[in-house]
Scaffold this motif. Structure first.
Motif, PDB file in Angstrom:
ATOM      1  N   UNK A   1       0.846  -1.194   0.000  1.00  0.00           N
ATOM      2  CA  UNK A   1       0.000   0.000   0.000  1.00  0.00           C
ATOM      3  C   UNK A   1       0.881   1.244   0.000  1.00  0.00           C
ATOM      4  N   UNK A   2       0.560   2.182  -0.878  1.00  0.00           N
ATOM      5  CA  UNK A   2       1.205   3.495  -0.911  1.00  0.00           C
ATOM      6  C   UNK A   2       0.208   4.498  -0.346  1.00  0.00           C
ATOM      7  N   UNK A   3       0.555   5.096   0.785  1.00  0.00           N
ATOM      8  CA  UNK A   3      -0.291   6.141   1.372  1.00  0.00           C
ATOM      9  C   UNK A   3       0.009   7.446   0.644  1.00  0.00           C
ATOM     10  N   UNK A   4      -1.025   8.110   0.145  1.00  0.00           N
ATOM     11  CA  UNK A   4      -0.821   9.311  -0.673  1.00  0.00           C
ATOM     12  C   UNK A   4      -1.406  10.545  -0.009  1.00  0.00           C
ATOM     13  N   UNK A   5      -0.636  11.616  -0.018  1.00  0.00           N
ATOM     14  CA  UNK A   5      -1.134  12.918   0.389  1.00  0.00           C
ATOM     15  C   UNK A   5      -1.791  13.596  -0.805  1.00  0.00           C
ATOM     16  N   UNK A   6      -2.610  14.579  -0.512  1.00  0.00           N
ATOM     17  CA  UNK A   6      -3.382  15.279  -1.540  1.00  0.00           C
ATOM     18  C   UNK A   6      -2.815  16.689  -1.712  1.00  0.00           C
ATOM     19  N   UNK A   7      -2.429  17.016  -2.931  1.00  0.00           N
ATOM     20  CA  UNK A   7      -1.849  18.328  -3.207  1.00  0.00           C
ATOM     21  C   UNK A   7      -2.782  19.477  -2.869  1.00  0.00           C
ATOM     22  N   UNK A   8      -4.089  19.246  -2.858  1.00  0.00           N
ATOM     23  CA  UNK A   8      -5.035  20.333  -2.627  1.00  0.00           C
ATOM     24  C   UNK A   8      -5.277  20.572  -1.138  1.00  0.00           C
ATOM     25  N   UNK A   9      -4.671  19.752  -0.288  1.00  0.00           N
ATOM     26  CA  UNK A   9      -4.807  19.933   1.161  1.00  0.00           C
ATOM     27  C   UNK A   9      -3.541  20.555   1.726  1.00  0.00           C
ATOM     28  N   UNK A  10      -3.587  20.952   2.986  1.00  0.00           N
ATOM     29  CA  UNK A  10      -2.460  21.646   3.613  1.00  0.00           C
ATOM     30  C   UNK A  10      -1.285  20.688   3.800  1.00  0.00           C
ATOM     31  N   UNK A  11      -0.051  21.181   3.631  1.00  0.00           N
ATOM     32  CA  UNK A  11       1.122  20.323   3.851  1.00  0.00           C
ATOM     33  C   UNK A  11       1.197  19.701   5.240  1.00  0.00           C
ATOM     34  N   UNK A  12       0.580  20.334   6.234  1.00  0.00           N
ATOM     35  CA  UNK A  12       0.563  19.728   7.571  1.00  0.00           C
ATOM     36  C   UNK A  12      -0.258  18.442   7.585  1.00  0.00           C
ATOM     37  N   UNK A  13      -1.311  18.403   6.764  1.00  0.00           N
ATOM     38  CA  UNK A  13      -2.078  17.163   6.646  1.00  0.00           C
ATOM     39  C   UNK A  13      -1.208  16.055   6.061  1.00  0.00           C
ATOM     40  N   UNK A  14      -0.345  16.425   5.129  1.00  0.00           N
ATOM     41  CA  UNK A  14       0.559  15.444   4.530  1.00  0.00           C
ATOM     42  C   UNK A  14       1.538  14.900   5.567  1.00  0.00           C
ATOM     43  N   UNK A  15       2.021  15.767   6.459  1.00  0.00           N
ATOM     44  CA  UNK A  15       2.925  15.301   7.514  1.00  0.00           C
ATOM     45  C   UNK A  15       2.231  14.305   8.437  1.00  0.00           C
ATOM     46  N   UNK A  16       0.955  14.573   8.733  1.00  0.00           N
ATOM     47  CA  UNK A  16       0.187  13.638   9.557  1.00  0.00           C
ATOM     48  C   UNK A  16       0.093  12.270   8.877  1.00  0.00           C
ATOM     49  N   UNK A  17      -0.178  12.277   7.567  1.00  0.00           N
ATOM     50  CA  UNK A  17      -0.269  11.020   6.830  1.00  0.00           C
ATOM     51  C   UNK A  17       1.083  10.310   6.763  1.00  0.00           C
TER      52      UNK A  17
END
Length: 366
Positions: free
Chosen positions: A165-181
């Protein structure tokens, strides 16, 4: 543009001169079936992997209204090189995701996806999912990831297809959300999470902004696998390569426009996940013949063919191999090398890699 507008020539090329004298007519041996070629599938999105028949059935069961583009006019006509077109593509994807309402729906999707992969010669699958798109329905980010991983293990056991599984962040959301993921993804590296990605519209979030999340993922032992060079040009690929320290790049086809960048990709051994039918379906290329697979291959780039979102583009993995065979003149030896490149670029365990690579050798005519 509809992904199915380009039809490959028949895989079996037989030549038989017109003979009336009863003499022996020589037949050219049919080329081996690409569905029997062992391979790894490294670019497949979670909802986008759903069977069309399952989408229609689940929509009826849960009372979800589907637009005609997902029913009678399927696969939809898409053109996402402008923001209005991308919005339509994303809207259709979101509607499709809305039919996944119970844990059993997610389990069914992964089981059927694994069955389809097995039928197309894929012995290893890395499926990409943004858990934030499902978290509200399944109790939060962590329960969603655990559900997906459990479903992947069950599907793998039932079909024999290895699944990461590759967990993917969403470019349209805040970079802090990506750090959480990214932190969440690292917690599950021993349970099936193999990489960290970045998806959605390149025009709405620079890779540069997500460097912190990818640093967390890389330090935690995950592959860096962002999208780039699909809707934007070489600069987008360069950011993925240099800022996000990419091991693989989703799409990346626009790198061909910058010879120095392409040489750097080759030098670093970064794999490009090229999705011919998707590129045509979204208007990135006018036809499958315009997707620069041959140019990338001859430049020495590692390529992993992918189907991206079969639910929206109407074709799965084997079709991508058929397209490069028909539209780019790839020989069986070259198709085998593409399969090897996909396997080598994967996070599959060494025993799985060895088995698949041996199968590639066996697929080639002696």
């Amino acid at each position: 543009m509809e992904a199915r507008t380009v039809s490959p020539r028949p895989a079996q090329d037989r030549s038989a001169p017109d003979r009336q004298d009863g003499a022996h007519v020589a037949l050219v041996s049919p080329r081996p079936d690409v569905a029997l070629l062992p391979k790894a599938h490294l670019h497949l999105h979670f909802t986008g992997s759903m069977r069309h028949s399952t989408l229609v059935e689940l929509a009826a069961r849960h009372g979800v209204h589907l637009p005609e583009a997902l029913v009678e006019d399927w696969p939809p006509r898409l053109h996402a090189t402008d923001e209005r077109g991308w919005f339509r593509f994303q809207r259709l994807y979101d509607i499709a995701r809305s039919v996944l309402q119970t844990p059993d729906d997610l389990r069914r999707l992964l089981r059927e996806t694994a069955e389809d992969e097995a039928a197309e010669g894929s012995g290893w699958l890395e499926i990409q999912v943004d858990p934030s798109g499902y978290a509200a329905r399944f109790g939060g980010l962590t329960p969603t990831v655990e559900l997906v991983l459990d479903a992947a293990r069950t599907a793998s056991a039932a079909t024999g297809v290895g699944i990461g599984v590759v967990i993917a962040a969403n470019r349209t959301r805040h970079p802090l959300d990506a750090k959480t993921l990214a932190r969440l993804a690292v917690r599950y590296t021993d349970q099936g999470v193999v990489g960290f990605g970045l998806s959605n519209d390149e025009r709405r979030g620079r890779a540069y902004d997500f460097e912190g999340a990818f640093r967390i993922a890389k330090r935690g032992g995950l592959l860096s696998d962002p999208h780039g060079g699909e809707l934007l040009g070489p600069a987008s690929v360069r950011e993925c390569l240099e800022t996000l320290d990419a091991d693989r790049i989703g799409h990346g086809v626009r790198a061909v426009e910058d010879p120095r960048l392409l040489a750097r990709i080759v030098e670093r051994g970064v794999t490009l996940e090229v999705c011919p039918a998707s590129n045509v379906g979204l208007g990135v290329a006018a036809t499958a013949a315009d997707v620069p697979v041959r140019r990338l291959f001859e430049a020495g780039a590692s390529i992993a063919l992918g189907a991206d979102d079969p639910l929206l583009f109407g074709s799965r993995l084997a079709r991508q191999y058929d397209l490069v065979r028909a539209e780019h003149g790839f020989s069986d030896v070259e198709l085998a090398e593409l399969a090897r490149q996909s396997i080598r670029a994967s996070a599959a365990p060494s025993d799985v890699r060895d088995r698949l690579l041996a199968g590639v050798d066996a697929w080639l005519p002696s």
